[in-house]
Scaffold this active site. Sequence first.
Site, PDB file in Angstrom:
ATOM      1  N   ASP A  12     -22.113  12.675  54.041  1.00 40.28           N
ATOM      2  CA  ASP A  12     -22.231  13.215  53.368  1.00 40.28           C
ATOM      3  C   ASP A  12     -23.518  14.277  54.329  1.00 40.28           C
ATOM      4  O   ASP A  12     -23.838  14.057  54.943  1.00 40.28           O
ATOM      5  CB  ASP A  12     -22.185  13.518  52.217  1.00 40.28           C
ATOM      6  CG  ASP A  12     -23.437  14.745  51.094  1.00 40.28           C
ATOM      7  OD1 ASP A  12     -22.763  15.518  51.241  1.00 40.28           O
ATOM      8  OD2 ASP A  12     -24.607  14.714  50.949  1.00 40.28           O
ATOM      9  N   CYS A  75     -18.401  15.603  50.759  1.00 42.50           N
ATOM     10  CA  CYS A  75     -19.937  16.884  50.963  1.00 42.50           C
ATOM     11  C   CYS A  75     -18.579  17.594  50.565  1.00 42.50           C
ATOM     12  O   CYS A  75     -17.415  17.838  51.242  1.00 42.50           O
ATOM     13  CB  CYS A  75     -19.874  17.038  52.270  1.00 42.50           C
ATOM     14  SG  CYS A  75     -20.935  18.922  52.476  1.00 42.50           S
ATOM     15  N   GLU A 155     -32.134  17.502  43.267  1.00 39.91           N
ATOM     16  CA  GLU A 155     -32.523  16.865  43.373  1.00 39.91           C
ATOM     17  C   GLU A 155     -34.028  16.340  42.813  1.00 39.91           C
ATOM     18  O   GLU A 155     -35.258  15.245  43.692  1.00 39.91           O
ATOM     19  CB  GLU A 155     -32.625  17.641  44.877  1.00 39.91           C
ATOM     20  CG  GLU A 155     -31.240  17.476  46.078  1.00 39.91           C
ATOM     21  CD  GLU A 155     -31.606  17.794  47.902  1.00 39.91           C
ATOM     22  OE1 GLU A 155     -32.421  17.623  48.040  1.00 39.91           O
ATOM     23  OE2 GLU A 155     -30.521  17.349  47.709  1.00 39.91           O
ATOM     24  N   HIS A 188     -23.820  17.958  43.771  1.00 38.61           N
ATOM     25  CA  HIS A 188     -24.807  17.383  42.979  1.00 38.61           C
ATOM     26  C   HIS A 188     -24.855  17.946  41.793  1.00 38.61           C
ATOM     27  O   HIS A 188     -25.180  17.655  40.850  1.00 38.61           O
ATOM     28  CB  HIS A 188     -25.798  18.543  43.758  1.00 38.61           C
ATOM     29  CG  HIS A 188     -26.403  18.387  44.760  1.00 38.61           C
ATOM     30  ND1 HIS A 188     -25.579  18.073  46.139  1.00 38.61           N
ATOM     31  CD2 HIS A 188     -27.992  18.288  45.330  1.00 38.61           C
ATOM     32  CE1 HIS A 188     -26.627  17.242  46.991  1.00 38.61           C
ATOM     33  NE2 HIS A 188     -28.544  17.988  46.399  1.00 38.61           N
TER      34      HIS A 188
HETATM   35  N1  DGL Z   1     -23.008  18.594  49.534  1.00 39.47           N
HETATM   36  C1  DGL Z   1     -23.145  19.608  49.095  1.00 39.47           C
HETATM   37  C2  DGL Z   1     -21.739  20.321  49.374  1.00 39.47           C
HETATM   38  O1  DGL Z   1     -20.898  18.642  48.568  1.00 39.47           O
HETATM   39  C3  DGL Z   1     -24.336  20.534  48.583  1.00 39.47           C
HETATM   40  C4  DGL Z   1     -25.209  20.123  49.645  1.00 39.47           C
HETATM   41  C5  DGL Z   1     -25.759  21.349  50.579  1.00 39.47           C
HETATM   42  O2  DGL Z   1     -25.502  22.093  50.810  1.00 39.47           O
HETATM   43  O3  DGL Z   1     -25.409  20.493  52.384  1.00 39.47           O
HETATM   44  O4  DGL Z   1     -21.192  21.063  49.290  1.00 39.47           O
END
Ligand code: DGL
Length: 270
Positions: A12, A75, A155, A188
């Site tokens: 991620d 991600c 976060e 998130h």
């Molecule tokens: N991990 C990203 C997603 O699931 C969110 C955080 C980012 O923008 O890097 O899209």
Amino acid sequence: MMGDARPIGVFDSGVGGLTVLRALNARLPGESTLYLGDTARVPYGTKSPAVVTRYSLKNAAFLVDRDIKLLVVACNTATAAALPALEQGLAIPVIGVVAPGARAAAAAAPPSGRVAVVGTPATIKSGAYTHALRALRPDVEVVGRACPLFVPLAEEGWTDGEVPRLVAERYLGDLRGRVDALVLGCTHYPLLKDAISGVLGPGTRLVDSAEATAAEVAERLQSAGLLAPAGAVPHHGFNVTDVPDRFVEVGARFLGRGLPGAEQVDISFA
Ligand code: DGL
């Protein structure tokens, strides 16, 4: 020997994928995992598909070098931008979060229903969830909505109370009572489930891509004969591309348990 004790690789942009890892560990407690959070380059959600694809290929190369048996792109932004490039470039199975999430939403939506997808600006702009959902359920109407402020709120640990409620109201208030299901299309957002469903009301079912992805990984390992041998002792490794302090501290909330620490790695040569 029956089975395959090699770890499942998971990457991620940072801590977010730990929600996917948490679902994976719960679903497959006997499996070892190796996680990479690209904390030096986070966030991905505001970057272009070309840049996210370049970073994703580097992350994958690092994990493949450590002999993983399957790659989970934990991600949403990376899956939306880079899944075809990763599938094409790697000799191991690759599973992203979008297709499993879309399948779960397709199953949750009533005939001619309405589904909302929330995610980063890059994920929503890609239309990845909309395409996947409409391929499965052409009768369903899909509304995409970028909710970028949910990422720093999660976060920061501001997941309940007035601030997340006001932010959720601003992003989603007009959808109250008007959608049958909502896909949490960002790593998130599961932390903000209560604030989101508080705004949308009890008639909207929330679909968590992380859980759907874990189920898909379990099926794929089973059908490919890649499950870890019975009795294998699982090991969980964590790597990051910037100093680990914040990742370890913030990550515990995403993983639902304390992290044993994380190793800082340089992936520029991967
Ligand atoms: N991990 C990203 C997603 O699931 C969110 C955080 C980012 O923008 O890097 O899209």
